[in-house]
Write an enzyme that holds these catalytic residues in place. Structure first.
Site, PDB file in Angstrom:
ATOM      1  N   ASN A  27       0.845  -1.201   0.000  1.00  0.00           N
ATOM      2  CA  ASN A  27       0.000   0.000   0.000  1.00  0.00           C
ATOM      3  C   ASN A  27       0.879   1.250   0.000  1.00  0.00           C
ATOM      4  OD1 ASN A  27       0.592   0.762   2.850  1.00  0.00           O
ATOM      5  ND2 ASN A  27      -0.496  -1.158   3.282  1.00  0.00           N
TER       6      ASN A  27
ATOM      7  N   ASP B 295      -4.000 -10.712  12.174  1.00  0.00           N
ATOM      8  CA  ASP B 295      -4.463  -9.440  12.735  1.00  0.00           C
ATOM      9  C   ASP B 295      -3.580  -9.111  13.946  1.00  0.00           C
ATOM     10  OD1 ASP B 295      -5.795  -7.362  14.058  1.00  0.00           O
ATOM     11  OD2 ASP B 295      -7.740  -8.028  13.319  1.00  0.00           O
TER      12      ASP B 295
ATOM     13  N   LYS C 272     -12.048  -4.818  18.457  1.00  0.00           N
ATOM     14  CA  LYS C 272     -10.674  -5.255  18.722  1.00  0.00           C
ATOM     15  C   LYS C 272     -10.213  -4.957  20.142  1.00  0.00           C
ATOM     16  CE  LYS C 272      -9.396  -5.297  13.898  1.00  0.00           C
ATOM     17  NZ  LYS C 272      -8.292  -5.278  12.929  1.00  0.00           N
TER      18      LYS C 272
END
Length: 409
Positions: free
Chosen positions: A213, A310, A346
């Site tokens: 990215n 994650d 989260k």
């Protein structure tokens, strides 16, 4: 006033430039002395047209330095001595001309030479006509100075000596001292370990291609610098970026999300604050091709992807969970709603959300954040990432100690 104890025994050079607001420097010097600071004064010749050196000498208790090529002073390298003596340099008032000279790196008068020679932090308190303040040249100069780490205090808005109204008034001396003392607060994170992830991760497709990215790593590196300035031991785990490591920061370079996760896990046991600023890849190719994939003219290429680990969820559910965990959310829509959901899902203590697009977010020098925690939120407006990082770190420190004081009570 809060934090004024941080001024005690600080060695501060107060520099005064040629503005009608120079008269306020007298009260600033007096107040700094009252709060325990040692003060030396530098004046430009323009400043002496508005207030006499004798006045400031009397208030500071020391001769006022004005001339770079003073034979008596420069026999002992006076400008270097001042630059080394200072814990802080505060320019108040700082004119538009003064700002432009700092940007240019001039050294042909005493003030600019001292600023160029010092390793001490510098704060400027601007004072000028509102049209001069809003001029593109002045704003560009301020942006450059902020990026170089110079702190900008003020200005205020209101009536001006020219009869106009608007931004450009010098802050009142007590307001300058309040901000200065906030900047000087020492050791809020001394003996604390702050771990920060930064930059992108690259997930290889074949030996020459990857999924990645546009993250530049600038925000994460700025946060590492801000945490270090607050006294923390800082571990910076960075994906592939071309940035200089902040002084005193331990840097670990990684490439893939798995490598970043492993580096985080290895340092987690000693971590007090974890800041997940990296823009990790959410997916990686299921298979890595050992040889370069050849392009075929008419046949589309299909790559099966699978989720990456994650990292921040692994941190919040770990038995070594740090006392405070901060996540980031970069969004193109529904910024607050998505960030709030991520905070809860989260199990974060705080989340910093920002828009990403053409002019904000990745690969730019300025950004804005909407910061959310369990019982509050705050918007940090568009500003250079170096300054934004300090503002965010101030919030993190405040919430970190608020959470732990409740836990320990």
């Amino acid at each position: 006033m809060s934090n004024v104890s941080s001024l005690k025994n600080k060695q501060i050079v107060v520099a005064v430039t040629g503005s009608i607001a120079a008269y306020k420097a007298a009260d600033l010097i007096r107040r700094l002395k009252e709060f325990g600071a040692e003060v030396r004064v530098v004046m430009t010749h323009g400043a002496a047209e508005f207030i006499t050196p004798l006045t400031l000498q009397t208030l500071s208790g020391h001769p006022v330095a004005m001339t770079l090529l003073d034979a008596d002073e420069e026999s002992a390298m006076g400008h270097i001595a001042l630059a080394r003596w200072a814990d802080w340099i505060v320019i108040a008032p700082a004119t538009a001309d003064c700002l432009s000279r700092l940007v240019a790196g001039r050294a042909d008068d005493l003030l600019s030479a001292v600023c160029l020679a010092t390793e001490a932090p510098i704060a400027v308190a601007p004072a000028m006509n509102n049209k001069m303040w809003s001029n593109t040249a002045t704003q560009s100069n301020l942006s450059l100075l902020r990026h170089r780490g110079i702190h900008v205090i003020g200005p205020a808005s209101g009536d001006q000596a020219c009869g106009e109204q608007g931004e450009g008034r010098l802050l009142e001396p007590l307001a300058i001292i309040e901000e200065l003392s906030r900047l000087m607060v020492p050791g809020q994170l001394i003996d604390k370990h702050v771990m920060i992830t930064a930059g992108p991760t690259y997930e290889p497709i074949d030996p020459v291609r990857f999924i990645g990215n546009r993250s530049s790593g600038k925000m994460g590196f700025a946060l590492a610098q801000a945490a270090r300035e607050s006294g923390a031991n800082v571990t910076l785990i960075s994906g592939p970026v071309s940035l200089t490591t902040p002084t005193g920061v331990k840097r670990i370079d990684v490439e893939t999300t798995e490598q970043m996760a492993n580096a985080v896990d290895a340092s987690l046991e000693s971590c007090d604050i974890f800041i997940s600023c990296a823009a990790v890849a959410d997916y990686r190719p299921k298979l890595f091709e050992q040889e370069k994939i050849k392009k075929t003219e008419k046949q589309p290429l299909q790559i099966e992807l699978q989720p990456t680990k994650d990292i921040v969820s692994a941190v919040t559910t770990s038995h070594n969970r740090p006392s405070f965990v901060v996540g980031f959310a970069a969004e193109t829509q529904n910024l607050v709603e998505y960030a709030q959901s991520k905070l809860e899902r989260k199990k974060l203590d705080m989340i910093a959300a920002n828009w990403v697009g053409q002019k904000q977010g990745f690969a730019v020098d300025d950004n804005a954040l909407h910061v959310i925690w369990n019982d509050g939120e705050q918007t940090l407006p568009l500003m250079p990432k170096t300054q934004l990082a300090r503002e965010l770190m101030t919030l993190i420190i405040k919430r970190f100690y608020a959470k732990n004081s409740i836990k320990n009570s």
